[in-house]
Design an enzyme around this catalytic site. Sequence first.
Site, PDB file in Angstrom:
ATOM      1  N   ASP A 144       0.846  -1.201   0.000  1.00 12.89           N
ATOM      2  CA  ASP A 144       0.000   0.000   0.000  1.00 12.89           C
ATOM      3  C   ASP A 144       0.878   1.247   0.000  1.00 12.89           C
ATOM      4  O   ASP A 144       0.586   2.250  -0.630  1.00 12.89           O
ATOM      5  CB  ASP A 144      -0.880   0.036   1.254  1.00 12.89           C
ATOM      6  N   GLU A 184       3.960   1.614  -1.165  1.00 15.21           N
ATOM      7  CA  GLU A 184       4.559   1.871  -2.474  1.00 15.21           C
ATOM      8  C   GLU A 184       3.515   2.468  -3.423  1.00 15.21           C
ATOM      9  O   GLU A 184       3.786   3.385  -4.184  1.00 15.21           O
ATOM     10  CB  GLU A 184       5.106   0.564  -3.080  1.00 15.21           C
ATOM     11  N   ASP A 196       0.841   4.184  -2.589  1.00 15.16           N
ATOM     12  CA  ASP A 196       0.563   5.569  -2.197  1.00 15.16           C
ATOM     13  C   ASP A 196       1.658   6.507  -2.677  1.00 15.16           C
ATOM     14  O   ASP A 196       1.383   7.637  -3.085  1.00 15.16           O
ATOM     15  CB  ASP A 196       0.421   5.680  -0.680  1.00 15.16           C
ATOM     16  N   SER A 217     -36.839  -3.294 -16.233  1.00 19.17           N
ATOM     17  CA  SER A 217     -36.851  -3.892 -14.899  1.00 19.17           C
ATOM     18  C   SER A 217     -37.175  -5.367 -15.060  1.00 19.17           C
ATOM     19  O   SER A 217     -37.361  -5.854 -16.171  1.00 19.17           O
ATOM     20  CB  SER A 217     -37.865  -3.176 -14.017  1.00 19.17           C
ATOM     21  N   LEU A 218     -37.234  -6.081 -13.971  1.00 18.29           N
ATOM     22  CA  LEU A 218     -37.495  -7.524 -14.033  1.00 18.29           C
ATOM     23  C   LEU A 218     -38.849  -7.817 -13.417  1.00 18.29           C
ATOM     24  O   LEU A 218     -39.271  -7.140 -12.484  1.00 18.29           O
ATOM     25  CB  LEU A 218     -36.419  -8.273 -13.235  1.00 18.29           C
ATOM     26  N   GLU A 278     -27.769 -15.232 -10.235  1.00 23.97           N
ATOM     27  CA  GLU A 278     -26.899 -14.233  -9.612  1.00 23.97           C
ATOM     28  C   GLU A 278     -27.624 -13.619  -8.430  1.00 23.97           C
ATOM     29  O   GLU A 278     -28.847 -13.675  -8.369  1.00 23.97           O
ATOM     30  CB  GLU A 278     -26.643 -13.083 -10.597  1.00 23.97           C
ATOM     31  N   LYS A 280     -29.265 -10.602  -6.428  1.00 21.22           N
ATOM     32  CA  LYS A 280     -29.922  -9.362  -6.853  1.00 21.22           C
ATOM     33  C   LYS A 280     -29.477  -8.272  -5.878  1.00 21.22           C
ATOM     34  O   LYS A 280     -29.967  -8.177  -4.747  1.00 21.22           O
ATOM     35  CB  LYS A 280     -31.444  -9.526  -6.837  1.00 21.22           C
ATOM     36  N   ARG A 300     -30.388   5.020 -14.264  1.00 19.36           N
ATOM     37  CA  ARG A 300     -31.520   4.420 -14.959  1.00 19.36           C
ATOM     38  C   ARG A 300     -32.517   5.495 -15.421  1.00 19.36           C
ATOM     39  O   ARG A 300     -33.057   5.408 -16.507  1.00 19.36           O
ATOM     40  CB  ARG A 300     -32.201   3.446 -13.989  1.00 19.36           C
ATOM     41  N   GLU A 349     -24.721  -2.692 -10.772  1.00 21.81           N
ATOM     42  CA  GLU A 349     -25.448  -2.102  -9.646  1.00 21.81           C
ATOM     43  C   GLU A 349     -24.434  -1.454  -8.703  1.00 21.81           C
ATOM     44  O   GLU A 349     -23.437  -2.075  -8.326  1.00 21.81           O
ATOM     45  CB  GLU A 349     -26.198  -3.228  -8.918  1.00 21.81           C
ATOM     46  N   TYR A 355     -23.512  -6.785 -13.863  1.00 21.66           N
ATOM     47  CA  TYR A 355     -24.454  -7.891 -14.068  1.00 21.66           C
ATOM     48  C   TYR A 355     -24.965  -8.038 -15.491  1.00 21.66           C
ATOM     49  O   TYR A 355     -25.676  -8.977 -15.810  1.00 21.66           O
ATOM     50  CB  TYR A 355     -25.626  -7.814 -13.085  1.00 21.66           C
ATOM     51  N   CYS A 382     -39.759  16.192  29.301  1.00 27.00           N
ATOM     52  CA  CYS A 382     -38.518  15.457  29.078  1.00 27.00           C
ATOM     53  C   CYS A 382     -38.362  14.387  30.163  1.00 27.00           C
ATOM     54  O   CYS A 382     -38.441  14.709  31.349  1.00 27.00           O
ATOM     55  CB  CYS A 382     -37.334  16.419  29.125  1.00 27.00           C
ATOM     56  N   CYS A 430     -35.270  15.600  32.509  1.00 31.38           N
ATOM     57  CA  CYS A 430     -35.257  16.798  33.356  1.00 31.38           C
ATOM     58  C   CYS A 430     -36.636  17.385  33.615  1.00 31.38           C
ATOM     59  O   CYS A 430     -36.778  18.314  34.394  1.00 31.38           O
ATOM     60  CB  CYS A 430     -34.361  17.866  32.732  1.00 31.38           C
ATOM     61  N   CYS A 449     -35.784  18.512  23.767  1.00 29.54           N
ATOM     62  CA  CYS A 449     -35.800  19.074  25.106  1.00 29.54           C
ATOM     63  C   CYS A 449     -35.020  20.384  25.040  1.00 29.54           C
ATOM     64  O   CYS A 449     -33.846  20.383  24.674  1.00 29.54           O
ATOM     65  CB  CYS A 449     -35.145  18.115  26.097  1.00 29.54           C
ATOM     66  N   CYS A 462     -30.251  19.731  31.490  1.00 28.42           N
ATOM     67  CA  CYS A 462     -30.887  18.415  31.343  1.00 28.42           C
ATOM     68  C   CYS A 462     -29.829  17.318  31.537  1.00 28.42           C
ATOM     69  O   CYS A 462     -28.867  17.235  30.766  1.00 28.42           O
ATOM     70  CB  CYS A 462     -31.530  18.309  29.970  1.00 28.42           C
TER      71      CYS A 462
HETATM   72  S1  IVH Z   1     -30.205  -8.173 -14.776  1.00 29.29           S
HETATM   73  C1  IVH Z   1     -33.265  -6.226 -18.032  1.00 29.29           C
HETATM   74  N1  IVH Z   1     -28.944  -8.867 -12.639  1.00 29.29           N
HETATM   75  O1  IVH Z   1     -32.597  -5.221 -10.426  1.00 29.29           O
HETATM   76  C2  IVH Z   1     -32.759  -6.039 -16.710  1.00 29.29           C
HETATM   77  N2  IVH Z   1     -30.344  -6.974 -12.490  1.00 29.29           N
HETATM   78  O2  IVH Z   1     -35.548  -5.214 -10.981  1.00 29.29           O
HETATM   79  C3  IVH Z   1     -31.543  -6.902 -16.511  1.00 29.29           C
HETATM   80  N3  IVH Z   1     -30.331  -5.899 -10.282  1.00 29.29           N
HETATM   81  O3  IVH Z   1     -32.754  -2.739 -12.862  1.00 29.29           O
HETATM   82  C4  IVH Z   1     -31.155  -6.813 -15.146  1.00 29.29           C
HETATM   83  N4  IVH Z   1     -28.910  -7.287  -9.346  1.00 29.29           N
HETATM   84  O4  IVH Z   1     -30.811  -2.649 -11.220  1.00 29.29           O
HETATM   85  C5  IVH Z   1     -29.799  -7.989 -13.163  1.00 29.29           C
HETATM   86  N5  IVH Z   1     -27.713  -9.648 -10.841  1.00 29.29           N
HETATM   87  C6  IVH Z   1     -28.557  -8.760 -11.355  1.00 29.29           C
HETATM   88  C7  IVH Z   1     -29.088  -7.695 -10.610  1.00 29.29           C
HETATM   89  C8  IVH Z   1     -29.987  -6.815 -11.222  1.00 29.29           C
HETATM   90  C9  IVH Z   1     -29.661  -6.212  -9.165  1.00 29.29           C
HETATM   91  C10 IVH Z   1     -31.274  -4.772 -10.395  1.00 29.29           C
HETATM   92  C11 IVH Z   1     -31.089  -3.955 -11.628  1.00 29.29           C
HETATM   93  C12 IVH Z   1     -32.413  -3.975 -12.344  1.00 29.29           C
HETATM   94  C13 IVH Z   1     -33.346  -4.380 -11.263  1.00 29.29           C
HETATM   95  C14 IVH Z   1     -34.507  -5.118 -11.862  1.00 29.29           C
END
Ligand code: IVH
Length: 685
Positions: A42, A44, A46, A91-92, A122, A124, A145, A181, A233, A423, A426, A441, A447
């Site tokens: 560390d 070196e 730094d 989103s999922l 994976e 989440k 996003r 993420e 991810y 209080c 006090c 208070c 107090c």
């Molecule tokens: S794959 C098409 N993998 O969860 C979306 N998302 O509810 C592909 N997230 O917006 C997303 N871990 O921000 C993916 N291992 C993971 C994740 C992940 C967290 C979040 C991500 C996404 C949201 C979906």
Amino acid sequence: MRWANVRYLYKMDVRARIEQLREELHAHNHRYYVLADPVVSDREFDALLEELVGLEASHPEWKDPHSPTQRVGGDLTDKFEKVAHRSPMLSLSNTYNAEEVAQWVERVKGGLPDEEVEFVMELKYDGVAISLWYEQGNLVRAVTRGDGTTGEDVRANVATIRTLPLQLQAGAPDPLEIRGEIYFPWPDFEALNLARREAGEQEFANPRNTAAGTLKLQDSKVVATRPLDCMIYNIDAQTMSGAEVECHSEAVAMAKVWGFKTPEGRRLEVAQSVEEVMGFVSHWNEARHRLDFAIDGIVIKVNRYDQQKRLGMTAKSPRWAIAFKFETERVRTELKSVRYQVGRTGAVTPVAELDPVQLGGTTVKKASLHNADQMARLDLREGDMVFVEKGGEIIPKIVGVDRSEAHGEGLFAPPAISFPAACPSCGHHLRRKEGEAQHHCPNRIDCPAQVMGRIEHFISRKAMNVDGLGEETVKQLVEAGLVRDVADLYSLQKEDLLPLERMAEKSADNLLQGLKQSKSVPFERVLFAFGIRHVGETVAKLLARALGSLTAVRQATLEEVTAIEGMGPVIAESVTTQFQEEAFLQMLDRLVSSGLQTEVIVKAPVGDAMEGEVVVVSGVFDTMSRDEAKAAVTAHGGRLVGSISSKTTMVLAGENMGPSKLAKAQKLEIPVVGEQDFLRRIGNI
Ligand code: IVH
């Protein structure tokens, strides 16, 4: 003419050195953060980084946003640029049980008749989604996003994340878009909250919101103090087709080679069946409590890119991936009573005392009730059976009352617990400021709870670090009327102490010795020990260094404090108001007369490294005030001048040096020396 040539050659050498340092540091960062296999210490590392910081400061013309030095937080952004996503950030859809997962698997298989399908699972991560754009290997954008179609470019803030490469390893695709993420690891989140508590500031509720808020901060220097992390991810399939990678799990392995932090070990697995998927889910549903970051479920994806493509997506989410959401763990237990804590700033917080119960891997005995409104909403009574949850928060909270277990009716019903008017410490009438949720208070001076809180803060390790004085003794001292404020501590005599419970000759000696030793604690920590609202360790340090002494802090105006680097109007207001309070000032006088440190001690540097130099000092410095910088120049034989002219031989430049000054120095070819370089030259580092 000859001189100009020498200078030119020197400049070329410096330029090459800067490039070399940047390359080396990028490589070390990669080995350290991603491969977890550093080849230098560390120290070196730094030293190399400092050298680069120094050279970049003296040669602002070669500043580069991709430099490893930018991790410390660079440009001040006052608004974020809106950027359209190349492909929407979807989103999922969520599932909550094995049956729903099985139904999704069936749908996937239905969409890919007669094909083998492999799944990849994976964690989440519970944070904030980010899309990272690299061009020629450099991070050029980091887009939030937003609404899924358009996000904001928060690159300057994201660049402070140490586990993210600012520059990719050789062989990475160009251009590259990669998504991941950003999250706030638990230990760092807890440390941040501890610091806020010590500064008398409101603590953050959970790491996710804090990560989101941090990414939107205007000042990336503040962001740099918050150790965010990022896990990759999703890698754009289009990009990967060039790299001849056929599935997500391979792409993740490639991303690691390019320099990203990716899930390892049991954090990413492939599966062929619903059973295997559910095995992964149940493992992590339990093991998640041992992770040092929050996850809120598992993401299950079809591994192969060609299959993902054929499955396609709906308007909102891809058909090839699904989330399994963990239940927020909720338990039912009895509410024994509600206690009211009075903090050192007078804020009153209700805390529920519970029948101890297991939740999320720990035994829970207390839950936060936040404030009077929250209590009224819950309509609590002693003996109620309540539901307790620990979601993304550290402190569990009561989310409801089990009404099926009626707490008696009519006359037999126990009274609803109401917020006290006085209080608990006090007896003073509590106040609630217009628009604020918290009760206070107002009895700042007398107090006992506030007095005790202030003393405990004053003697704590990071403040005056008084050995031999614990919470129990403080309580006795306050209750016996021996100590009414922190200044009284220094007039304690042995005969005052001996009558106290569990106070023997030896412990009394230790306590007095501890107090004596605390008199040499440096001024910045003394300033922190006062417990002024919003003045945590860092702010105290900045204030002390900028103003130099207690007298100067005492006299500083609102404008002067606001002008100090790192201060804002809220801190400035709090500081100046505190130093107007008569009782506080009287207490300070007594403290000062007992011999505490009231000035920043500057190491007196003496030497001849600045001999013959005619120096202009400009800008703001990290480790010294401008006056200290000037003193250091003269102490080393240099001569100070106020403005740049042809006679000037050097400009000592801190941050925020005006652009016109810089231009003038460049025009006259006067070397601009940065703080680190200067300190090195005078032998101070
Ligand atoms: S794959 C098409 N993998 O969860 C979306 N998302 O509810 C592909 N997230 O917006 C997303 N871990 O921000 C993916 N291992 C993971 C994740 C992940 C967290 C979040 C991500 C996404 C949201 C979906």
